[in-house]
Design an enzyme around this catalytic site. Structure first.
Site, PDB file in Angstrom:
ATOM      1  N   SER B 185       0.867  -1.170  -0.019  1.00 28.07           N
ATOM      2  CA  SER B 185       0.012   0.010  -0.049  1.00 28.07           C
ATOM      3  C   SER B 185       0.743   1.134  -0.028  1.00 28.07           C
ATOM      4  O   SER B 185       1.709   1.363  -0.979  1.00 28.07           O
ATOM      5  CB  SER B 185      -0.913   0.079   1.384  1.00 28.07           C
ATOM      6  N   ASP B 210      -0.523  -4.579  -3.500  1.00 21.86           N
ATOM      7  CA  ASP B 210      -1.845  -4.046  -3.703  1.00 21.86           C
ATOM      8  C   ASP B 210      -2.048  -2.573  -3.563  1.00 21.86           C
ATOM      9  O   ASP B 210      -2.770  -1.860  -2.921  1.00 21.86           O
ATOM     10  CB  ASP B 210      -2.603  -4.657  -2.484  1.00 21.86           C
ATOM     11  N   HIS B 341      -7.624  -6.586   1.147  1.00 17.20           N
ATOM     12  CA  HIS B 341      -6.195  -5.628   0.990  1.00 17.20           C
ATOM     13  C   HIS B 341      -4.979  -5.870   1.830  1.00 17.20           C
ATOM     14  O   HIS B 341      -3.855  -5.512   1.281  1.00 17.20           O
ATOM     15  CB  HIS B 341      -6.986  -4.039   1.484  1.00 17.20           C
TER      16      HIS B 341
END
Lengths: 440, 374
Positions: B185, B210, B341
């Site tokens: 992230s 991600d 996520h």
């Protein structure tokens, strides 16, 4: 006034009475067993937990309350074979009570454990000098007192005392404690082992039906039990519909039976499924050790221990399924293993069926009481409704019951049940609920 | 399948062929599982008093207790940056040799280095001491204390990455030891930024977990709303762990038990003495930096001079530059189904396998020097 039938009525239900679609698989009860006094009731579930109930003596009549629960087995992984070992409790057997603590054996597919359940008094340190954290006004020595240990609470603790592991290559289906109170047997699909309760790292193999070449395997052991009185006798049933009674005094390896109970099959009835439905799913001795009760897919058979060639009585449980064997083979229900049990006095027998029905027969097979362990049971108790869920069929009355075979829910099956040793009360497992019915 | 059922169905029953579920029960040999006889276990079970005898629901108690970093990492240390007040918390697993490659992990916003705990323990098994693993809590997160916890701009975070590595392993680490940068992230933005600026010359591999520029920028507007739906405080760490699992923030309860304690801080109310746990990082306050994190991410990622790996959870979509680059074969793409996520927490084993495989395939090749005879 409760709905009753032949004196049998619903007493209690434990569990989450939701719809069958919402059931957590771990809550499905996989075994039920009363102890030798009937004051305690044990259940094991698919999640590896054991829940114990205690008779509520204060109340008149049959009532149980929650006693304790503990996690008996955990799921394991066999790295050698890349297989998961389920934590589901297959059987629980109580040891005879010798002191204030309870001892019971619980087993999953691979490991047997001896649990000790006892009341433990929790003590806390009380009467501290600085109880509230404040400083004493004047620290005079005479005002100091020794802290005391006082009883705070009583809890029920469960501790594994012995773990009997690594003795079975196949799935354990039965355990049975000997009348001598010192030894017990554990049976898997192909072998039976004899253990001493005090020794967990050794066991004797007393029955081995494994063929040298596994391709030639034709039969497996389905249940085993020690004789209730003679500590040298035990029996085991097979998937071919035979019951073998063996004497441990005869030889170290009891592959040769002393008695073989097998009913010759009527050739007219032979079909593709004959062998499958002849497989005995459970076998029990009566308390006096004179009779044997066996359950195969469609019938209950009561044997006299002295007569090997045919049973005293064969009772059809749900003969209407005989024409549906093909469908039951497709959905695997034909492999369901129903348990059976004698009453404490040996006068009645109990076994389960589908749609949450279970049947109580007398030993002659003349009366059949069918009860349903379902939500309707306790609704009827409260409302006293006219909806008569309890049927009573006399054998002479051969009126054909309108059993709508297509309406049977094959997911609701009563596989496990236990009869109180001294009175006419039974505990029945219906998926994730435990029902108590009583006749007292 | 039970042995009995196999007897009938397994060997050519009514047209039911052998179901090969990998179940070799017909050829079993005794397993050699080790099992120690348990010592007396004290089970403090509360006696359920006076339950109604009619209906009782025995509930399955799921374990939400926190688990220590020690179960996954070998070392936990505080790394002080020279000439500053900043002290970063770092978790490491050391490789066997002094100069072995370093896998450097940067976590995402509002999480901590422990986010990679389970993944690192799997990598440890796979690499067998062949690499060092280093995961640290970045500025304003976990147990790291810096002079300015609120400045979360991308430049500062990238500079932090370089400073921490140098302080941990010596100044020459960024030039002499092979480095594999992995960022999840926001961490992905940081490592891509550091890579594109050439701040770590010895970096050979780069993995981003991600995060995709286009989708992230589009999601910014929904972020504030999402943050408002998160609970602001918890009664206990167990509650927080339970929340994270039940809300599917972290789908893997084992990972959540390790990670969550490090993203909370304890607060004691002075008047009542009540203890509550709140988020360590105020994500809403970092709002000014959000665009800065994601702008240019795709370009930075693609321009990095290293082997590149992008791992996405099933739901994310590639934006235009990444799609084109994927078709051109400029980086490796892996899409993991069935994860949220927090990819490295939900599927630590799969991530570990993927990263190790990628590393092995892109390891610096040392060719033997051919002697040239004149």
């Amino acid at each position: 006034m409760a709905e009753s039938d032949n004196g049998w009525k619903f007493a209690q239900c434990f569990g989450d009475k939701g719809e069958v679609e919402d059931i957590t698989e771990a809550d499905i009860i996989s075994t039920v067993e009363f102890d030798h006094t009937g004051d305690y009731l044990a259940t094991g579930d698919k999640g590896g937990r054991v829940v114990l109930f205690e008779r509520n003596d204060g109340k008149k009549g049959c009532e149980y309350k929650f006693y304790t629960e503990f996690q008996s087995h955990e799921p394991e992984f066999d790295y050698l074979k890349s297989l998961e070992i389920e934590e589901k409790i297959n059987k629980i057997k109580w040891c005879k009570r010798q002191n204030a603590a309870h001892f019971l054996l619980s087993t999953n597919d691979k490991t047997i454990k001896l649990w000790k359940v006892f009341e433990k008094s929790l003590k806390v340190v009380a009467e501290n000098n600085l109880n509230d954290g404040a400083r004493p006004q004047n620290g005079r020595i005479q005002q100091l007192k020794l802290p005391k240990l006082t009883h705070h609470d009583t809890i029920i603790a469960a501790v594994p005392r012995k773990v009997y592991a690594n003795a079975h290559a196949y799935h354990i289906n039965s355990i049975s404690i000997n009348s001598d109170g010192e030894t017990y047997i554990s049976a898997d699909d192909l072998r039976i082992n004899l253990w001493n309760l005090n020794i967990s790292d050794q066991s004797f193999n007393i029955v081995d039906i494994k063929p040298v070449n596994m391709e030639e395997l034709t039969e497996v052991i389905t249940a085993a039990e020690f004789h209730p009185i003679h500590c040298n006798l035990f029996m085991y049933s097979s998937s071919k519909g035979t019951i073998k009674l063996s004497d441990m005094r005869a030889a170290a390896l009891c592959d040769q039976h002393a008695k073989l109970f097998e009913e010759q099959e009527d050739p007219a009835n032979k079909s593709f499924f004959s062998e499958i439905i002849s497989s005995i799913s459970d076998v029990k001795f009566s308390k006096d050790g004179k009779y044997i009760l066996s359950r195969d897919y469609l019938t209950l058979k009561i044997w006299d221990i002295t007569m090997e060639n045919k049973p005293l009585k064969t009772i059809n449980i749900h003969d209407h399924l005989r024409n549906k064997l093909c469908d039951l083979y497709e959905n695997d229900c034909i492999f369901d293993k129903f348990e059976c049990t004698f009453s404490g006095d040996g006068q009645n027998v109990l076994t389960g069926s589908y749609n949450n029905y279970f049947h109580i027969y007398d030993r002659e097979g003349l009366t059949d009481i069918a009860l349903q362990a379902d939500k309707s049971a306790f609704k009827a108790k409260r409302v006293g409704s006219a909806k008569n869920k309890m049927l009573s069929r006399g054998k002479s009355n051969s009126k054909k019951e309108e059993i709508n075979v297509d309406a049977i829910d094959f997911n609701k099956k009563i596989l496990h049940a236990s009869w109180h040793p001294n009175e006419n009360s039974i505990a029945v497992a219906a998926t994730n609920n435990l029902f108590i019915f009583t006749c007292v | 399948m039970s042995l009995r059922k196999e007897l009938f169905k397994g060997k050519g029953g009514l047209g039911g062929g052998v179901e090969n579920s990998g179940d070799n029960s017909l050829h079993q040999t005794a397993s050699v599982q080790e099992y120690e006889v348990l010592e007396e276990i004290d089970e403090e079970k509360n006696n359920l008093e006076s339950l109604p005898t009619f209906f009782i629901k025995p509930r399955r108690k799921k374990d939400y207790s926190p688990v220590s970093w020690e179960t996954c990492f070998d070392i936990c240390r505080d790394i002080k940056i020279p000439d500053s007040e900043d002290v970063f918390k770092a978790y490491e697993i050391l490789g066997t040799s002094e100069n072995c490659p370093i896998f450097v992990f940067h976590h995402g916003a509002a999480y901590s280095g422990l986010s990679f705990a389970l993944a690192c323990s799997y990598i440890k098994q796979l690499m067998n001491g062949g690499c060092t693993m280093f995961a640290y809590d970045c500025r304003g997160h976990g147990y790291t204390k810096t002079s300015d916890d609120s400045n979360l701009s991308l430049d500062i975070l990238s500079q932090d990455l370089v400073n921490v590595l140098k302080a941990a392993y010596g100044d020459n680490v960024i030039t002499s030891r092979d480095i594999f940068l992995i960022g999840h992230s926001i961490g992905g933005c940081v490592v891509a930024d550091a890579a594109s600026k050439g701040l770590i010359p010895s970096m050979t591999c780069l993995a981003v977990l991600d995060v995709v520029e286009g989708s992230a920028l589009e999601a910014i507007s929904g972020m504030l709303g999402f943050l408002r739906t998160r609970p602001t405080e918890f009664k206990s760490i167990e509650n927080a762990i339970e929340w994270s699992v039940k809300s599917s923030t972290i789908r893997n309860v084992e990972s959540s038990r390790i990670t969550i304690p490090s993203v909370l801080k304890k607060e004691e109310s002075i008047q009542t003495g009540a203890i509550k746990y709140v988020w360590r990082t105020d994500l809403a306050a970092s709002r000014p930096y959000w665009e800065g994190w994601f702008l240019g991410l795709s370009e930075k990622f693609l321009s990095a001079k290293a082997a590149k790996f992008l791992i996405l959870a099933g739901t994310d979509r590639l934006d235009k530059p990444l799609t084109i680059a994927q078709m051109q074969g400029k980086y490796q793409l892996l899409v993991l189904p069935d994860v949220g996520h927090m990819v490295q927490e939900d599927a630590p084993d799969r991530i570990a396998n993927a990263l190790v495989e990628f590393w092995k395939r892109n390891e610096r090749l040392v060719l033997p020097v051919k002697k040239v005879t004149s």
